[in-house]
Motif scaffolding. Structure first.
Motif, PDB file in Angstrom:
ATOM      1  N   THR A  33     -38.035 -22.886 -39.567  1.00 33.35           N
ATOM      2  CA  THR A  33     -39.534 -23.849 -39.975  1.00 33.35           C
ATOM      3  C   THR A  33     -39.312 -24.676 -38.657  1.00 33.35           C
ATOM      4  OG1 THR A  33     -38.841 -23.936 -42.243  1.00 33.35           O
ATOM      5  CG2 THR A  33     -39.988 -25.699 -41.284  1.00 33.35           C
ATOM      6  N   GLU A  89     -39.852 -28.991 -47.393  1.00 37.83           N
ATOM      7  CA  GLU A  89     -40.367 -28.043 -47.634  1.00 37.83           C
ATOM      8  C   GLU A  89     -39.221 -26.882 -47.372  1.00 37.83           C
ATOM      9  OE1 GLU A  89     -42.688 -29.657 -46.280  1.00 37.83           O
ATOM     10  OE2 GLU A  89     -44.518 -29.826 -47.307  1.00 37.83           O
ATOM     11  N   LYS A 149     -41.945 -30.650 -41.929  1.00 35.03           N
ATOM     12  CA  LYS A 149     -41.877 -29.562 -42.845  1.00 35.03           C
ATOM     13  C   LYS A 149     -40.614 -29.578 -43.248  1.00 35.03           C
ATOM     14  CE  LYS A 149     -45.462 -26.738 -40.742  1.00 35.03           C
ATOM     15  NZ  LYS A 149     -45.593 -26.068 -39.592  1.00 35.03           N
ATOM     16  N   LEU A 151     -36.426 -27.438 -50.135  1.00 36.96           N
ATOM     17  CA  LEU A 151     -36.818 -27.065 -51.317  1.00 36.96           C
ATOM     18  C   LEU A 151     -36.618 -25.328 -51.620  1.00 36.96           C
ATOM     19  CD1 LEU A 151     -38.108 -27.162 -54.247  1.00 36.96           C
ATOM     20  CD2 LEU A 151     -40.315 -27.337 -53.429  1.00 36.96           C
ATOM     21  N   GLU A 152     -37.146 -24.867 -50.247  1.00 36.52           N
ATOM     22  CA  GLU A 152     -37.160 -23.196 -50.179  1.00 36.52           C
ATOM     23  C   GLU A 152     -35.627 -22.736 -50.291  1.00 36.52           C
ATOM     24  OE1 GLU A 152     -38.840 -21.477 -46.516  1.00 36.52           O
ATOM     25  OE2 GLU A 152     -40.713 -23.185 -46.927  1.00 36.52           O
ATOM     26  N   PRO A 197     -41.052 -32.236 -51.914  1.00 37.16           N
ATOM     27  CA  PRO A 197     -41.563 -32.813 -50.747  1.00 37.16           C
ATOM     28  C   PRO A 197     -42.109 -34.170 -50.912  1.00 37.16           C
ATOM     29  CG  PRO A 197     -41.368 -30.421 -50.462  1.00 37.16           C
ATOM     30  CD  PRO A 197     -41.225 -30.748 -51.841  1.00 37.16           C
TER      31      PRO A 197
END
Lengths: 343, 343
Positions: free
Chosen positions: A314, A322, A319, A325-326, A21
């Motif tokens: 989320t 992020e 965000k 990526l998670e 991010p």
């Protein structure tokens, strides 16, 4: 009405490993939109409600000259994926203001689709939230359903091994397999996910990070069907633990999406010894055949509670990087959704 | 009539690498038989004429506790494989003296089968020699025909890559593919074999020992069908050079039969990207469906010259061990036959 900020998530740079991010993706507030006067040119104005975050998005973050099964993202352009939005204004008879639409949406608070054929009005089950229409009742659920219908050739009493079994694809596969009377071995990467696998009916569920997959398959197999979402050593182990005439459905390879070296599968002799059938599954190949059936069957099962789903939400597009990526790291707890705005 | 020596080829020792004549196998002259008085116990006495030497025999030379698609040979017992023999005497109405039989024969000059259901009387095309009935018109030809019918899903104009294309399986695949209007890329391990590939119609034929397979496929592919008789790096390269929805037929892996380390296939991502279909092919699985059709179609094509075959003949069972080794090393020039006796 004055123009308002239209937050967007931009693809900034082709990653070599995980998508970072602020580097690979960036939230941008430089765009503004007047919801009442922005020209639509025969299209519609959509307010984005939920966006799906899927493993396959990493495959779109590549050098555009590299071919793959999905078109690439382009640097400095807005990301896009499956989502649900609400039509604010319409200049086409295909949609009316107030309609809820499903399809490919920009990672933007508001957007005007260039191609409205990629959207369709949702006939929603009253008790299901819209977010389910990007998960178990959307593309991931379709992937499971189409692959099951086309390639599983399942018979009651057979044994299936499902990887990423707590995810939106895997969890529907687990439940389709239980419905057809199979013994289900499920793997996932956290104890919380393993618990969910058991809740949805898996006969054997284990955390592949703390339990050896080969040991589980040696004890609980051999397997008649392998649903592969991970590739790499797990695929090798699954092939090594197949029964005669087993079917392997290759649906993803999350273990190799983020710049890892290509892993060499050493158990391919078993393809002949056990007369395996291996098929690569892409959801879009099978829409014409199974899509109508899917929408008739699966949302009702989810609404009635016969099939269970779970989500990891989320809140806020800022965000989004992020969230992406998670999912690549597998630290999400369930199907990842970005709630961009409430209805 | 006095007993005569009955030469036999015995399996002596499980090999770790190549099967060495005199060590892995040994020619034995200690057995004697009286052709007129040897008790048949309701069976028949067969004089062996020709025996087939096939790559898969190496797979039978294993520790018997290791499972595989074909039963193991046992140490100190006589080898066996497909062959043609002549019935000398019969105590069953299923066969008459003078019949020519095809099926599983002992590597022995004479033998009395324990299980006569593994033999059948040949209805031979007049111009074909009996040896062809263990090659192009026998199990190898059936392998090609069944696999082609079941898994190739060939369309005119498509591109196929065939390995060991001068062998009895590969050469029939090449000719079936040309008959169906495909472009055929053929590989083999000697220039003489490459020449034969061209004679039977291959559009592109190359010696994989002197020409890089990846270069050929990059230039002449991508491939819609891959017929794999070799496994290992060639399989990896073929998968890497597939077209969308290509079919891969895994029929053998001669590169890994003789104790070589298992090779890791690194191109498996393409199974998803190109939505490949990979199937393991064993001839016996498909006999019920295609065997009658095979015998109606293929021997006639071979007799008329429409399909071409070639043979590499070893004379005398005492040289059987050498013939087996030649096939494993690929130094045979064509389908390997042992002529045990003239008719």
């Amino acid at each position: 009405m004055a123009p308002i900020t239209n937050g967007r998530l931009i693809f900034k740079e082709i990653p070599t490993g995980y998508p970072i991010p602020g580097q690979t993706t960036a939230y941008d507030t430089s765009s503004h939109i007047d919801l009442e006067t922005e020209p639509l040119n025969g299209s519609i104005l959509v307010k984005t409600l939920v966006l799906s975050v899927d493993p396959y998005l990493r495959g779109k973050m590549r050098a555009p000259e590299r071919e793959s099964y999905t078109p690439p993202f382009f640097v400095n352009e807005v990301l896009y994926n499956y989502g649900v939005g609400k039509v604010i204004r319409s200049e086409t008879s295909a949609f009316r203001a107030g309609d809820y639409v499903y399809g490919i949406l920009d990672f933007a608070e508001y957007f005007i689709p260039k191609d409205i054929t990629k959207l369709e009005v949702i006939a929603k089950e009253p008790t299901l939230p819209y977010s389910v229409y990007v998960g178990a009742a959307g593309m991931p659920g379709q992937t499971s359903y189409y692959g099951w219908k086309e390639y599983a050739k399942a018979k009651a009493g057979e044994v299936i091994f499902v990887t990423t079994a707590a995810g939106p694809v895997g969890s529907i596969v687990v439940q389709l397999a239980k419905q057809d009377g199979l013994k289900v071995i499920a793997s996932a990467g956290t104890d919380e996910k393993v618990k969910f696998c058991k809740e949805i009916g898996a006969d054997v569920a284990f955390n592949y990070k703390t339990t050896n997959t080969a040991d589980v398959l040696a004890k609980e197999g051999p397997i008649d069907i392998y649903w592969d979402n991970v590739g790499g050593p797990t695929l090798e182990t699954a092939i090594a633990n197949t029964a005669l005439r087993a079917r392997i459905i290759i649906c993803g390879y999350i273990s190799q999406y983020n710049g890892e070296e290509d892993y060499g599968i050493k158990s391919m002799k078993n393809v002949l010894s056990n007369r395996l059938s291996i098929n690569g599954l892409l959801v879009f190949d099978h829409q014409d055949r199974y899509k109508d059936e899917f929408y008739k069957v699966i949302p009702k099962k989810l609404a009635s509670g016969e099939f269970i789903y779970t989500e990891d939400i989320t809140r806020g597009l800022e965000k989004g990087g992020e969230a992406i990526l998670e999912v690549q790291k597998g630290v999400n707890t369930a199907k990842k959704i970005i709630v961009v705005a409430d209805d």
